[in-house]
Structure formats: structure tokens, C-alpha cells
Design a protein around this motif. Structure first.
Motif, PDB file in Angstrom:
ATOM      1  N   VAL A 118       0.846  -1.207   0.000  1.00 27.25           N
ATOM      2  CA  VAL A 118       0.000   0.000   0.000  1.00 27.25           C
ATOM      3  C   VAL A 118       0.871   1.243   0.000  1.00 27.25           C
ATOM      4  N   ALA A 119       1.942   1.227   0.810  1.00 25.59           N
ATOM      5  CA  ALA A 119       2.863   2.369   0.810  1.00 25.59           C
ATOM      6  C   ALA A 119       3.459   2.558  -0.581  1.00 25.59           C
ATOM      7  N   GLY A 120       3.821   1.455  -1.239  1.00 25.40           N
ATOM      8  CA  GLY A 120       4.372   1.549  -2.581  1.00 25.40           C
ATOM      9  C   GLY A 120       3.362   2.045  -3.597  1.00 25.40           C
ATOM     10  N   ALA A 121       2.081   1.700  -3.392  1.00 22.78           N
ATOM     11  CA  ALA A 121       1.032   2.122  -4.326  1.00 22.78           C
ATOM     12  C   ALA A 121       0.881   3.627  -4.364  1.00 22.78           C
ATOM     13  N   PHE A 122       1.311   4.324  -3.319  1.00 23.06           N
ATOM     14  CA  PHE A 122       1.261   5.778  -3.347  1.00 23.06           C
ATOM     15  C   PHE A 122       2.150   6.339  -4.447  1.00 23.06           C
ATOM     16  N   GLY A 123       3.139   5.536  -4.888  1.00 23.38           N
ATOM     17  CA  GLY A 123       3.961   5.975  -6.001  1.00 23.38           C
ATOM     18  C   GLY A 123       3.156   6.172  -7.271  1.00 23.38           C
ATOM     19  N   LEU A 124       2.106   5.383  -7.458  1.00 24.33           N
ATOM     20  CA  LEU A 124       1.229   5.560  -8.624  1.00 24.33           C
ATOM     21  C   LEU A 124       0.548   6.910  -8.579  1.00 24.33           C
TER      22      LEU A 124
END
Length: 398
Positions: free
Chosen positions: A254-260
Motif C-alpha cells: 500500500v505504501a508503494g502504491a502511493f507511487g502511482l
């Protein structure tokens, strides 16, 4: 500058060249950020504090700054493509070492090496500026930098997903494989540029000081960039800690999805290059720095709201990346024969700012949690705005 000469016949910049440079910049710079969504897992795996794990991200940024300082100036002195091909071998070795580390100390050391070797984008961006027409330089730089920025942001999405499903070590193995494929592609598709500097390495490095003294616009761009990127590093390093706790209780994916989400800001920032070509960069940069200040106000009000964090991420990334493109376009317009050295001064300062922001945010999180991170971001972004406005005021009074 002394000891420099005009370059040999310059290759033509094709659309394919530009796409290759942009994609390569995205893939290589991603190596610097794969660790950020994985810090929680690394912390748990090695049994260390979150602050200790956060030092991995800081040391990677410092390594990048050190690599830029000692390697990027060589782009004015050696054949660019040959330098890039050699550096790729060192990147692959560093990534493989990271995948097999057995303790936190070893990973910190290897993270420094990953940062120090992953400097290829800062050779490609001046190359694109060198090959482009003067009236299209802002657009060209914006295109390559946009690829780099998307790589920065999507790297977190990829590593968050891989870390959640395959473990954090798998990400470094996958990255090493991607670097090998990219090395082969650039070997066939990247043009070669003959060096323009005929002095020795010692005089090359000494000229960095001379350039900094000679160019007030270089000093402005470097200070602006460092403070803005410190905000960027502060937010992204600590976001995973916020999301893993209450009320979110999410994983690294989820933290990585903020990159999108941040990628939308990066795409919008590419328009900055077009605006810079029209001579409106100073006025627009005032607005883009203000966006960063506003984003941290939103972060302060949104510690329990995903929607608020999403809005803040879009504004912050747009502000940081648009300011960065304006800064680099300004720097590349100063002395054509010294573009790699000018970029070295700017980017070393820029990433030292990022490392400082990462360090300050890790300490702030340890003592004051998210509110401390927000204060760090507000102070740094406000300082960037003050530096920018003070320069404008001084020039109006001349």
C-alpha cells in the motif's frame, strides 16, 4: 572555462534516442528507492529500530551524491557511452550484494554502493540537453527528467508489491536482472559523444569550485533544489511507518502504491520544461514551491485520511518535480561546454538535501511521529520559498 574545447561533430538527437534515455533514467534511478517501502520488513528481519532501518535510505542518497561528485564530471572529459557501460557493471554487482547481505551494517554499506553507482541518469540528462536544439532544451530535459521521476515514484510501487509477496531480498535480485537487460539495450541504441574537456582530472574537479563561484543562478538552483528534495525525502521515507500503524495497518504494498499517485504529479511536471522554453520559469517556480508548502499543511491535517494523503502527494510531487525541471533547464543554459560539471554541482547539492531531509524525518518520527515529519517538511519548504523570493527581490533591485 580553461582547458576546454569545442566538441566534435554532435550526433542528431532522434526520438528513439530520447525515449531510450528517458526509459534508462527511470530504470536506473529506481535502484535508489526500492528500499523505502521495504524499510519496515528490513527492520523486522534484522531486529533493528525503524530509525536504524531508515538510515539505509539516507546512506543510499549520500552514496548517490558521492558518486555524482566523483563520476559525473568525467562526462565532460571521457566518452559518455563508454563511461555508462562500465558503470552498469558496478550497479549489477552492488544490487547482487544487497540481495545476499546478512546484517544491517552490511546492507547499509552496500546501499551506499548502490547509490554511488546508480548515477547514469545524471550522465544521460546532460547528454540529452547537449544533443537538443537550444529552443527545445527545456522540453527535451523535461521529457527525460519526467521518465526519471516516474521511475522514482513507480519504484516504490514495484518494490512494495515484490516485498509483500516475495520478500525484500527478491527486489534486489530482480533489479540486477533488469540492469543487465538495460545494459544490452543501451549498448546498441545509445549514441556516443566525444568529450569537450582536454584537461586532467585534478583541474576538472577544481573547476567545480570555479563554476560555483562564477554562476549565481547555479547557486540559486542548487539551494532551491536541495530544500525541495529534502521535503520529498522526508515524506517518502516515513510514509511506510505511518501506514503500518493505526488507523491504517497496511503493508509495504500500500505504501508503494502511493507511487502511482505521485506519478500523476510527475507527468504534470513535464509541462514545466515547455514553460521554461518560453521564459516564464521564475514566476511558475514560485507557484510550484508554494504547492509543496500547501501539501505539508494537508499532510498535517490528514494523518488519519487516505484521501487527504493522496491529495497531498499529488501536490507535493508536482511541486518538487516541476521545480527540479526548472532548475535543471536553468543550469544547462549557463555554460554548454561544462554541462556535466554544472549538473554535478546542482545534483550533489540536491541529493545531499534529500539525505538531510531523510535523516531529519527519521529523527522526527522517532520522537514526535507524523506531526514531527510535517513540521520538518513545512520548515524546509518555507525556506525554499524564502530563498527563491529573496533572489527575485535582489534582482529587481539591481
Amino acid at each position: 572555462m580553461q582547458n576546454s574545447v569545442s566538441s566534435a561533430t554532435t550526433p542528431t538527437l532522434t526520438r528513439l534516442n530520447l525515449w531510450v534515455m528517458s526509459i534508462a533514467s527511470a530504470m536506473v534511478v529506481a535502484n535508489l528507492y526500492y528500499n523505502q517501502p521495504l524499510l519496515g520488513k528490513i527492520s523486522a528481519d534484522f531486529g533493528v529500530t525503524e530509525a536504524k532501518a531508515g538510515s539505509i535510505a539516507m546512506v543510499t542518497q549520500i552514496g548517490y551524491a558521492v558518486g555524482m561528485f566523483f563520476v559525473i564530471p568525467l562526462g565532460d572529459m571521457l566518452k559518455r557511452k563508454r563511461l555508462i557501460m562500465i558503470d552498469f557493471v558496478l550497479i549489477i554487482i552492488s544490487l547482487l550484494l544487497a540481495a545476499f547481505t546478512t546484517n544491517i551494517f552490511s546492507l547499509i554499506v552496500v546501499s551506499f554502493l548502490i547509490g554511488a553507482t546508480s548515477v547514469i541518469p545524471q550522465l544521460l540528462i546532460p547528454m540529452a540537453a547537449h544533443l537538443s536544439k537550444p529552443e527545445e532544451r527545456g522540453r527535451t530535459v523535461g521529457f527525460v527528467v519526467s521518465g526519471l521521476l516516474i521511475g522514482i515514484l513507480l519504484s516504490r510501487t514495484v518494490s512494495g508489491f515484490v516485498g509483500e509477496h516475495l520478500g525484500w531480498r527478491a527486489m534486489f535480485l530482480i533489479a540486477a536482472g533488469m540492469m543487465f537487460v538495460l545494459w544490452a539495450a543501451l549498448f546498441f541504441l545509445l549514441p556516443e559523444i566525444e568529450p569537450s574537456y582536454k584537461g586532467n582530472y585534478k583541474s576538472l574537479m577544481r573547476s567545480l569550485v570555479q563554476l560555483t563561484k562564477e554562476e549565481p543562478l547555479l547557486r540559486l538552483a542548487a539551494m532551491r533544489g536541495a530544500l525541495c528534495y529534502a521535503c520529498f525525502g522526508a515524506f517518502w521515507t516515513t510514509l511506510v511507518f505511518l501506514l503500518e500503524g493505526p488507523p491504517f495497518y497496511t503493508g509495504s504494498d500500500v505504501a508503494g502504491a502511493f507511487g502511482l499517485v505521485g506519478a500523476f504529479g510527475a507527468l504534470g511536471a513535464s509541462l514545466m520544461g515547455r514553460i521554461s522554453d518560453k521564459g516564464n520559469a521564475f514566476a511558475v517556480t514560485t507557484i510550484t514551491i508554494l504547492l509543496i508548502v500547501v501539501s505539508f499543511i494537508i499532510f498535517g491535517l490528514s494523518s488519519s485520511s487516505i484521501i487527504g494523503l493522496v491529495i497531498g502527494v499529488i501536490l507535493m510531487d508536482l511541486g518538487v518535480q516541476a521545480t527540479h525541471i526548472a532548475n535543471q533547464t536553468l543550469v544547462f543554459s549557463l555554460q554548454p561546454e561544462a554541462r556535466n560539471r554544472l549538473n554535478t554541482v546542482y545534483m550533489v547539492t540536491y541529493f545531499m538535501g534529500g539525505a538531510a531531509g531523510t535523516y531529519l524525518a527519521s529523527l522526527a518520527w522517532q520522537h514526535w511521529q507524523w506531526n514531527g515529519v510535517v513540521v520538518v517538511g513545512l520548515v524546509l519548504s518555507s525556506l525554499a520559498l524564502l530563498v527563491h523570493l529573496r533572489f527575485l527581490k535582489q534582482n529587481r533591485n539591481k
